[in-house]
Design a protein around this motif. Structure first.
Motif, mmCIF file in Angstrom:
data_model
loop_
_atom_site.group_PDB
_atom_site.id
_atom_site.type_symbol
_atom_site.label_atom_id
_atom_site.label_comp_id
_atom_site.label_asym_id
_atom_site.label_seq_id
_atom_site.Cartn_x
_atom_site.Cartn_y
_atom_site.Cartn_z
ATOM 1 N N HIS A 149 0.839 -1.200 0.000
ATOM 2 C CA HIS A 149 0.000 0.000 0.000
ATOM 3 C C HIS A 149 0.876 1.253 0.000
ATOM 4 O O HIS A 149 0.612 2.198 -0.742
ATOM 5 N N LYS A 150 1.923 1.263 0.818
ATOM 6 C CA LYS A 150 2.845 2.402 0.856
ATOM 7 C C LYS A 150 3.536 2.569 -0.500
ATOM 8 O O LYS A 150 3.667 3.682 -1.008
ATOM 9 N N ALA A 151 3.961 1.462 -1.090
ATOM 10 C CA ALA A 151 4.604 1.498 -2.407
ATOM 11 C C ALA A 151 3.637 2.050 -3.459
ATOM 12 O O ALA A 151 4.037 2.818 -4.341
ATOM 13 N N MET A 152 2.360 1.698 -3.360
ATOM 14 C CA MET A 152 1.357 2.189 -4.312
ATOM 15 C C MET A 152 1.170 3.703 -4.173
ATOM 16 O O MET A 152 1.015 4.397 -5.182
ATOM 17 N N GLU A 153 1.198 4.218 -2.950
ATOM 18 C CA GLU A 153 1.088 5.663 -2.741
ATOM 19 C C GLU A 153 2.260 6.389 -3.397
ATOM 20 O O GLU A 153 2.078 7.402 -4.071
ATOM 21 N N LEU A 154 3.466 5.863 -3.201
ATOM 22 C CA LEU A 154 4.655 6.465 -3.805
ATOM 23 C C LEU A 154 4.615 6.363 -5.324
ATOM 24 O O LEU A 154 5.035 7.284 -6.033
ATOM 25 N N THR A 155 4.108 5.261 -5.815
ATOM 26 C CA THR A 155 3.988 5.056 -7.261
ATOM 27 C C THR A 155 3.083 6.115 -7.865
ATOM 28 O O THR A 155 3.424 6.738 -8.875
ATOM 29 N N ARG A 156 1.936 6.326 -7.263
ATOM 30 C CA ARG A 156 0.975 7.314 -7.776
ATOM 31 C C ARG A 156 1.597 8.714 -7.806
ATOM 32 O O ARG A 156 1.428 9.451 -8.777
ATOM 33 N N LYS A 157 2.334 9.066 -6.752
ATOM 34 C CA LYS A 157 2.965 10.385 -6.666
ATOM 35 C C LYS A 157 4.055 10.572 -7.712
ATOM 36 O O LYS A 157 4.310 11.687 -8.150
ATOM 37 N N ASN A 158 4.723 9.495 -8.103
ATOM 38 C CA ASN A 158 5.904 9.595 -8.966
ATOM 39 C C ASN A 158 5.706 9.144 -10.403
ATOM 40 O O ASN A 158 6.652 9.198 -11.188
ATOM 41 N N CYS A 159 4.513 8.717 -10.763
ATOM 42 C CA CYS A 159 4.254 8.313 -12.146
ATOM 43 C C CYS A 159 3.849 9.555 -12.942
ATOM 44 O O CYS A 159 2.795 10.151 -12.710
ATOM 45 N N SER A 160 4.676 9.939 -13.888
ATOM 46 C CA SER A 160 4.410 11.164 -14.656
ATOM 47 C C SER A 160 3.117 11.079 -15.471
ATOM 48 O O SER A 160 2.428 12.083 -15.655
ATOM 49 N N MET A 161 2.764 9.905 -15.949
ATOM 50 C CA MET A 161 1.548 9.774 -16.754
ATOM 51 C C MET A 161 0.303 9.936 -15.881
ATOM 52 O O MET A 161 -0.652 10.612 -16.282
#
Length: 127
Positions: free
Chosen positions: A97-109
């Motif tokens: 879940h934490k990784a998913m939050e970081l993913t959303r913040k850092n995915c440029s698309m």
């Protein structure tokens, strides 16, 4: 990018090869397919890097993505659902879940379409 008209669509030459785009699948990738692919694969690549930086072990990531379109508004893409299937042993859901939050913040698309397209990301862990 420079696109040239061809029968049924347009094409461009990129370092990896030719990209053919058309509203008709007989002549190339459809624009909405490229949009959904861009969101899904960008998110998948960022998720992979985040999991690696968190030193979380996994064997594979599969991505299922689909778009919900509004036919009444030029077939506008309104929602993109991205589901990650993470193959791993002993992976804690809380850390993913934490990784998913970081993913959303850092995915440029994803960041590029926020406010105009709803992006819903889910995951499951399989062994």
């Amino acid at each position: 990018m420079k696109f040239s008209m061809q029968e049924g669509g347009f094409k461009t030459e990129l370092p990896f090869g030719t990209l053919e785009v058309s509203g008709n699948e007989e002549f190339g990738f459809r624009p909405y397919q490229l949009l959904v692919s861009s969101i899904a694969v960008c998110s998948g690549g960022v998720l992979r890097k985040v999991l690696e930086k968190m030193r979380l072990s996994f064997e594979d990531i599969q991505i299922e993505a689909e778009a919900e379109r509004n036919e009444k508004e030029a077939n506008r893409v309104e929602t993109v659902r991205v589901h990650f299937i993470i193959k791993a042993k002993s992976l804690e859901e809380k850390k993913v879940h934490k990784a998913m939050e970081l993913t959303r913040k850092n995915c440029s698309m994803v960041q590029s379409v926020l406010g105009s397209i709803e992006v819903i990301e889910t995951f499951e862990i399989i062994e």
